[in-house]
Write a protein that holds these residues in place. Structure first.
Motif, PDB file in Angstrom:
ATOM      1  N   THR A 166       0.838  -1.209   0.000  1.00  0.00           N
ATOM      2  CA  THR A 166       0.000   0.000   0.000  1.00  0.00           C
ATOM      3  C   THR A 166       0.871   1.256   0.000  1.00  0.00           C
ATOM      4  O   THR A 166       0.607   2.204  -0.747  1.00  0.00           O
ATOM      5  N   HIS A 167       1.896   1.264   0.827  1.00  0.00           N
ATOM      6  CA  HIS A 167       2.807   2.416   0.898  1.00  0.00           C
ATOM      7  C   HIS A 167       3.451   2.681  -0.466  1.00  0.00           C
ATOM      8  O   HIS A 167       3.445   3.834  -0.956  1.00  0.00           O
ATOM      9  N   ALA A 168       3.983   1.645  -1.106  1.00  0.00           N
ATOM     10  CA  ALA A 168       4.666   1.816  -2.386  1.00  0.00           C
ATOM     11  C   ALA A 168       3.716   2.314  -3.469  1.00  0.00           C
ATOM     12  O   ALA A 168       4.058   3.218  -4.255  1.00  0.00           O
ATOM     13  N   THR A 169       2.526   1.737  -3.505  1.00  0.00           N
ATOM     14  CA  THR A 169       1.545   2.138  -4.527  1.00  0.00           C
ATOM     15  C   THR A 169       1.123   3.587  -4.359  1.00  0.00           C
ATOM     16  O   THR A 169       1.046   4.358  -5.335  1.00  0.00           O
TER      17      THR A 169
ATOM     18  N   PHE B 233       7.103   5.813 -11.743  1.00  0.00           N
ATOM     19  CA  PHE B 233       7.819   4.663 -11.182  1.00  0.00           C
ATOM     20  C   PHE B 233       9.258   4.633 -11.699  1.00  0.00           C
ATOM     21  O   PHE B 233      10.207   4.444 -10.928  1.00  0.00           O
ATOM     22  N   LEU B 234       9.431   4.837 -13.005  1.00  0.00           N
ATOM     23  CA  LEU B 234      10.776   4.818 -13.596  1.00  0.00           C
ATOM     24  C   LEU B 234      11.625   5.972 -13.081  1.00  0.00           C
ATOM     25  O   LEU B 234      12.830   5.823 -12.850  1.00  0.00           O
ATOM     26  N   ALA B 235      11.002   7.123 -12.893  1.00  0.00           N
ATOM     27  CA  ALA B 235      11.732   8.283 -12.380  1.00  0.00           C
ATOM     28  C   ALA B 235      12.190   8.044 -10.939  1.00  0.00           C
ATOM     29  O   ALA B 235      13.331   8.355 -10.575  1.00  0.00           O
ATOM     30  N   LEU B 236      11.305   7.468 -10.119  1.00  0.00           N
ATOM     31  CA  LEU B 236      11.668   7.186  -8.721  1.00  0.00           C
ATOM     32  C   LEU B 236      12.755   6.126  -8.630  1.00  0.00           C
ATOM     33  O   LEU B 236      13.581   6.154  -7.711  1.00  0.00           O
TER      34      LEU B 236
ATOM     35  N   LEU C 114      14.943   3.757  -4.817  1.00  0.00           N
ATOM     36  CA  LEU C 114      15.352   2.462  -5.362  1.00  0.00           C
ATOM     37  C   LEU C 114      15.540   1.440  -4.241  1.00  0.00           C
ATOM     38  O   LEU C 114      15.133   0.279  -4.365  1.00  0.00           O
ATOM     39  N   LEU C 115      16.136   1.860  -3.145  1.00  0.00           N
ATOM     40  CA  LEU C 115      16.312   0.967  -2.002  1.00  0.00           C
ATOM     41  C   LEU C 115      14.969   0.560  -1.407  1.00  0.00           C
ATOM     42  O   LEU C 115      14.763  -0.595  -1.007  1.00  0.00           O
ATOM     43  N   GLY C 116      14.045   1.499  -1.363  1.00  0.00           N
ATOM     44  CA  GLY C 116      12.704   1.173  -0.888  1.00  0.00           C
ATOM     45  C   GLY C 116      12.012   0.176  -1.791  1.00  0.00           C
ATOM     46  O   GLY C 116      11.335  -0.744  -1.324  1.00  0.00           O
TER      47      GLY C 116
ATOM     48  N   LEU D 265      15.763  -5.777   5.141  1.00  0.00           N
ATOM     49  CA  LEU D 265      15.953  -5.007   6.369  1.00  0.00           C
ATOM     50  C   LEU D 265      16.972  -3.890   6.160  1.00  0.00           C
ATOM     51  O   LEU D 265      16.711  -2.715   6.487  1.00  0.00           O
ATOM     52  N   SER D 266      18.123  -4.237   5.606  1.00  0.00           N
ATOM     53  CA  SER D 266      19.171  -3.235   5.385  1.00  0.00           C
ATOM     54  C   SER D 266      18.714  -2.162   4.406  1.00  0.00           C
ATOM     55  O   SER D 266      18.940  -0.961   4.624  1.00  0.00           O
ATOM     56  N   SER D 267      18.040  -2.587   3.342  1.00  0.00           N
ATOM     57  CA  SER D 267      17.559  -1.631   2.338  1.00  0.00           C
ATOM     58  C   SER D 267      16.517  -0.689   2.928  1.00  0.00           C
ATOM     59  O   SER D 267      16.540   0.526   2.672  1.00  0.00           O
ATOM     60  N   ALA D 268      15.608  -1.247   3.734  1.00  0.00           N
ATOM     61  CA  ALA D 268      14.561  -0.421   4.352  1.00  0.00           C
ATOM     62  C   ALA D 268      15.155   0.581   5.328  1.00  0.00           C
ATOM     63  O   ALA D 268      14.721   1.739   5.391  1.00  0.00           O
ATOM     64  N   PHE D 269      16.184   0.148   6.073  1.00  0.00           N
ATOM     65  CA  PHE D 269      16.820   1.054   7.033  1.00  0.00           C
ATOM     66  C   PHE D 269      17.485   2.235   6.315  1.00  0.00           C
ATOM     67  O   PHE D 269      17.289   3.394   6.685  1.00  0.00           O
ATOM     68  N   VAL D 270      18.273   1.945   5.277  1.00  0.00           N
ATOM     69  CA  VAL D 270      18.954   3.016   4.540  1.00  0.00           C
ATOM     70  C   VAL D 270      17.929   3.882   3.823  1.00  0.00           C
ATOM     71  O   VAL D 270      18.070   5.122   3.762  1.00  0.00           O
ATOM     72  N   HIS D 271      16.878   3.263   3.285  1.00  0.00           N
ATOM     73  CA  HIS D 271      15.797   4.017   2.636  1.00  0.00           C
ATOM     74  C   HIS D 271      15.194   5.024   3.606  1.00  0.00           C
ATOM     75  O   HIS D 271      15.011   6.204   3.283  1.00  0.00           O
TER      76      HIS D 271
END
Length: 444
Positions: A101-104, A122-125, A132-134, A172-178
């Motif tokens: 839901t958050h991503a959409t 989407f492509l721009a983000l 990208l990490l998110g 987990l790591s990607s979400a933290f840095v995101h």
């Protein structure tokens, strides 16, 4: 050794204490999250504000996931890995929908803001490192949720499923840095910065301590090795393990460990086996039935073989007893923790029900008879095939075998169908839930 003085009286049970602590943690953090959102949660438009709301809650759910799988001794010994795993599963699916839901909504929000299509947005983000990490974290969450659906899970080998599940650490790591790069979350206020760093530090610290530091230290300190391998039947074997300072190992009868035997199998392959004898400070014993390549190969282990053990784990112990009388119910190889609990019990007020199809399949029967005889208890060997006249776990049958069943703690270990049948009968007989103890041993 447990004594009758250890039977809990009056105070809150260990499992209730742990559940209250978890609920308090959740309620306090949700309250803080709402305060942070309503004080500094405004996005560039209303849609992105809603997206931030879901993003904050997705981060909290991910942190809760880590705490549940960190194998923290305080939680595990009170709640049990099986229940923690169930909660992990349900929170996982909740997190899946929250992340999706958050991503959409993020894509929709920026598409509306820039007045372009969602595909272009989407492509721009995807060209922005934080986004990208998110996206990577979200994709992994979706993949893990897909392979955790029961139908898909049954089709996959455990090693494949477990390997895919390990991608959660990448998420987990990607979400933290995101979240760190999205400065509106971490740096919205001094309090927010301190709060999020503290929460993520708790999650990472718990995971590292429970899954890496403690197992590595414990194995380096105790130096576990195979002392002997004893065949118990044509398809059952006991492995005796020794080591240094085993009297300091916090193991209890009824618990299990995750065992690896380097040189016997690949290091990433492990099996959960219960202790089949009460720990005595000198050695540990596990007993396994040959149901797969891992357990079948145990009989070929050589004395002196190094052992890597994670644990002990589990809440299937005398810690949770509320009565002096105890009923131990075992099915098949589920007798292993039951036999250990019987050895630890000094009261003598014990009844054992052992369910097998045929007496020849009754593993450790001679030991059970000896231990019950010494304690002047009662042992009932329940044989026959279910559905062919043998229904020993119907309420009337249990009441006949154990007339005072409602006055006893009941420990159950066996196949899932048997455990479910026993629990259903106990409810019908009015046995309080606090007196019923069952645990399913699984890594999944």
């Amino acid at each position: 050794m447990a004594t009758s003085a250890q039977v809990r009286r009056g105070a809150l049970s260990p499992v209730v204490q742990a559940r209250l602590a978890l609920w308090a943690f959740l309620v306090v953090n949700v309250a803080i999250l709402e305060i942070l959102f309503f004080t500094s949660g405004t996005g560039k438009n209303d849609i992105l504000t809603v997206a931030k709301f879901f993003g904050l809650h997705a981060a909290l759910l991910l942190i809760c996931q880590l705490l549940l799988v960190a194998r923290l001794p305080w939680l595990d010994r009170r709640i049990g890995m099986d229940r923690l795993t169930v909660w992990h599963r349900w929170i996982g699916f909740t997190m899946f929908w929250t992340v999706l839901t958050h991503a959409t909504i993020v894509v929709l929000g920026y598409a509306t803001l820039d007045d372009v299509s969602m595909a272009k947005t989407f492509l721009a983000l995807a060209g922005v490192p934080a986004s990208l990490l998110g996206m990577l974290a979200a994709a992994i969450v979706v993949l893990i949720a897909a392979v955790s659906i029961r139908y898909v899970r049954r089709k996959l080998r455990y090693e494949v499923w477990h390997g895919l599940h390990m991608l959660l650490y990448v998420a987990l790591s990607s979400a933290f840095v995101h979240q760190l790069l999205e400065t509106t979350t971490f740096k919205s206020s001094t309090f927010a910065t301190i709060y999020w760093w503290a929460l993520w530090s708790l999650a990472f610290g718990s995971l590292l301590a429970g899954r890496i530091v403690m197992p590595v230290w414990r194995n380096a300190y105790h130096r576990f090795r195979v002392a002997a391998v004893v065949p118990e039947a044509h398809n059952v074997v006991s492995v005796h393990v020794t080591g240094r300072h085993l009297e300091k190992l916090p193991a209890r009868a009824g618990q299990f460990s995750i065992w690896r035997f380097p040189g016997h199998r690949h290091w990433w392959l492990a099996n959960p086996f219960s202790l089949s004898a009460a720990p005595n400070g000198r050695s540990l014993r596990l007993t396994a039935k040959a149901v797969g390549s891992g357990s079948a190969g145990l009989r070929h282990l050589k004395p002196g073989t190094r052992v890597f053990m994670e644990g002990p784990y589990g809440s299937f112990t005398a810690r949770h007893r509320t009565r002096h009388g105890i009923l131990l119910i075992a099915g098949g190889v589920g007798v292993t923790p039951i036999r250990a609990l019987l050895e630890e019990d000094p009261t003598g007020n014990v009844v054992v029900l052992y369910r097998v199809r045929d007496e020849s399949e009754a593993v450790l029967l001679r030991e059970l008879r000896h231990l019950v005889g010494v304690r002047r208890g009662r042992l009932h060997l329940l044989t026959g095939r279910t559905g062919q006249g043998a229904r020993p776990f119907e309420p009337d049958a249990l009441r006949y075998l154990v007339p005072d069943i409602a006055e006893r703690d009941v420990y159950v270990c066996g196949p899932p169908a048997m455990t479910a049948a026993v629990e259903k009968a106990l409810r019908a007989l009015g046995v309080p839930r606090s007196q019923v103890h069952a645990e399913k041993f699984s890594l999944a």
